[in-house]
Enzyme design. Structure first.
Site, short mmCIF file in Angstrom:
data_model
loop_
_atom_site.label_atom_id
_atom_site.label_comp_id
_atom_site.label_asym_id
_atom_site.label_seq_id
_atom_site.Cartn_x
_atom_site.Cartn_y
_atom_site.Cartn_z
N TYR A 194 11.26 8.76 1.30
CA TYR A 194 11.29 7.63 0.35
C TYR A 194 12.01 7.93 -0.97
O TYR A 194 12.06 7.06 -1.84
CB TYR A 194 9.87 7.14 0.08
N ALA A 246 3.17 -1.04 4.75
CA ALA A 246 2.64 -1.07 6.12
C ALA A 246 2.15 -2.46 6.53
O ALA A 246 2.12 -2.78 7.73
CB ALA A 246 1.51 -0.05 6.27
N ARG A 263 7.37 0.16 13.49
CA ARG A 263 7.90 -0.36 12.22
C ARG A 263 8.98 -1.41 12.44
O ARG A 263 9.51 -1.98 11.50
CB ARG A 263 8.49 0.77 11.37
N HIS A 299 4.02 -4.84 9.01
CA HIS A 299 3.94 -4.75 10.47
C HIS A 299 2.61 -5.26 11.03
O HIS A 299 2.41 -5.23 12.24
CB HIS A 299 4.14 -3.28 10.89
N HIS A 303 12.80 -3.04 2.00
CA HIS A 303 12.27 -1.76 2.49
C HIS A 303 13.18 -0.65 2.03
O HIS A 303 14.40 -0.75 2.15
CB HIS A 303 12.17 -1.75 4.02
N LEU A 304 12.57 0.39 1.51
CA LEU A 304 13.35 1.55 1.07
C LEU A 304 14.09 2.18 2.25
O LEU A 304 15.27 2.52 2.17
CB LEU A 304 12.41 2.58 0.44
N SER A 305 13.36 2.34 3.33
CA SER A 305 13.94 2.96 4.53
C SER A 305 14.45 1.87 5.47
O SER A 305 14.06 0.70 5.35
CB SER A 305 12.87 3.80 5.23
N ARG A 338 13.49 3.68 12.62
CA ARG A 338 12.29 4.51 12.57
C ARG A 338 11.41 4.24 13.81
O ARG A 338 11.90 3.76 14.82
CB ARG A 338 11.56 4.25 11.25
N PRO A 359 0.79 -1.23 0.00
CA PRO A 359 0.00 0.00 0.00
C PRO A 359 0.82 1.28 0.00
O PRO A 359 1.81 1.39 0.72
CB PRO A 359 -0.85 -0.10 1.27
N ASN A 360 0.37 2.20 -0.81
CA ASN A 360 0.89 3.57 -0.93
C ASN A 360 2.21 3.67 -1.70
O ASN A 360 2.68 4.77 -1.97
CB ASN A 360 1.04 4.24 0.45
N ARG A 411 5.11 11.85 -3.34
CA ARG A 411 4.92 12.41 -2.02
C ARG A 411 6.08 11.96 -1.12
O ARG A 411 6.71 10.95 -1.36
CB ARG A 411 3.60 11.94 -1.39
N ASP A 420 1.42 -16.00 6.15
CA ASP A 420 0.95 -17.36 5.86
C ASP A 420 1.02 -17.66 4.35
O ASP A 420 1.36 -18.78 3.96
CB ASP A 420 -0.49 -17.53 6.35
N ASN A 467 8.00 -5.74 -1.15
CA ASN A 467 7.97 -4.67 -0.15
C ASN A 467 6.51 -4.59 0.31
O ASN A 467 5.68 -4.00 -0.38
CB ASN A 467 8.42 -3.34 -0.74
N GLU A 499 12.62 -9.70 1.16
CA GLU A 499 11.82 -8.59 1.71
C GLU A 499 12.64 -7.31 1.56
O GLU A 499 13.80 -7.26 1.99
CB GLU A 499 11.53 -8.87 3.19
O1 CA2 Z 1 10.62 1.65 3.90
C1 CA2 Z 1 9.76 1.00 3.29
O2 CA2 Z 1 9.92 0.58 2.15
C2 CA2 Z 1 8.38 0.75 3.94
O3 CA2 Z 1 7.97 -0.56 3.58
C3 CA2 Z 1 7.45 1.79 3.35
C4 CA2 Z 1 6.07 1.76 3.99
C5 CA2 Z 1 6.15 1.80 5.50
O4 CA2 Z 1 4.86 1.65 6.07
C6 CA2 Z 1 7.06 0.73 6.05
O5 CA2 Z 1 7.13 0.86 7.45
C7 CA2 Z 1 8.45 0.84 5.45
C8 CA2 Z 1 5.25 2.96 3.53
C9 CA2 Z 1 5.12 3.10 2.07
C10 CA2 Z 1 4.40 4.36 1.79
O6 CA2 Z 1 5.02 4.98 0.69
C11 CA2 Z 1 4.76 6.29 0.48
C12 CA2 Z 1 5.39 6.85 -0.61
C13 CA2 Z 1 5.19 8.16 -0.87
C14 CA2 Z 1 4.36 8.93 -0.06
C15 CA2 Z 1 3.74 8.35 1.02
C16 CA2 Z 1 3.94 7.02 1.29
#
Ligand code: CA2
Length: 142
Positions: A18, A72, A106, A75, A95-97, A102, A5-6, A13, A82, A69, A93
């Protein structure tokens, strides 16, 4: 390669968290890398948990490995845990961050116990590293 998601908002954004690379940029880069490696790669992004479960189940019968990836859902999602367990495929797996530096919510991943490898904090490059690893891992397995 599955994105949760997102992540469709990448590069649009929150660039301070990110980065400025879009998901389309990442997918183009991985497509090129896969071609060089002689692999086929399929991309999917969804904001819906069940759709990601469906995609994992599809990979189980059609794929050799999964780069995910879960965003959210990392978590929160026992369903993804499963589905990955049932897939019995190598999983990377991504994650960008660096989720470990954090917020505390997370720092737990329901996905990591099913992951062959985890890459966090390398930004968009993390997906390329994941594909490099997966290709080597699959080659080793024959
Ligand atoms: O660091 C990552 O890749 C995450 O999987 C990104 C998720 C976050 O919930 C994880 O804890 C770590 C969030 C992705 C949302 O991406 C956005 C991108 C642009 C603007 C807003 C959200």
């Amino acid at each position: 390669m599955l994105n949760g998601p997102n992540l469709n908002l990448l590069g649009v954004r929150k660039p301070e968290v990110y980065g400025r690379t879009t998901l389309a940029d990442i997918e183009a880069s991985l497509k090129e890398q896969a071609q060089q490696l002689g692999l086929e790669i399929v991309f999917m992004q969804s904001n819906h948990e069940g759709d990601l479960v469906d995609a994992i189940q599809q990979a189980r019968v059609q794929g050799a490995g999964i780069i995910i990836n879960p965003a959210a859902y990392t978590h929160t999602s026992i369903a993804l845990h499963d589905a990955l367990e049932a897939a019995e495929l190598p999983v990377v797996e991504v994650h960008l961050s660096n989720i470990h530096r954090r917020e505390s919510f997370r720092q737990h991943s329901f996905v990591s116990p099913q992951a062959t490898a985890v890459i966090a904090g390398a930004g968009a490059r993390g997906y390329n590293l994941a594909l490099t690893f997966l290709a080597e891992h699959l080659a080793q397995q024959g």
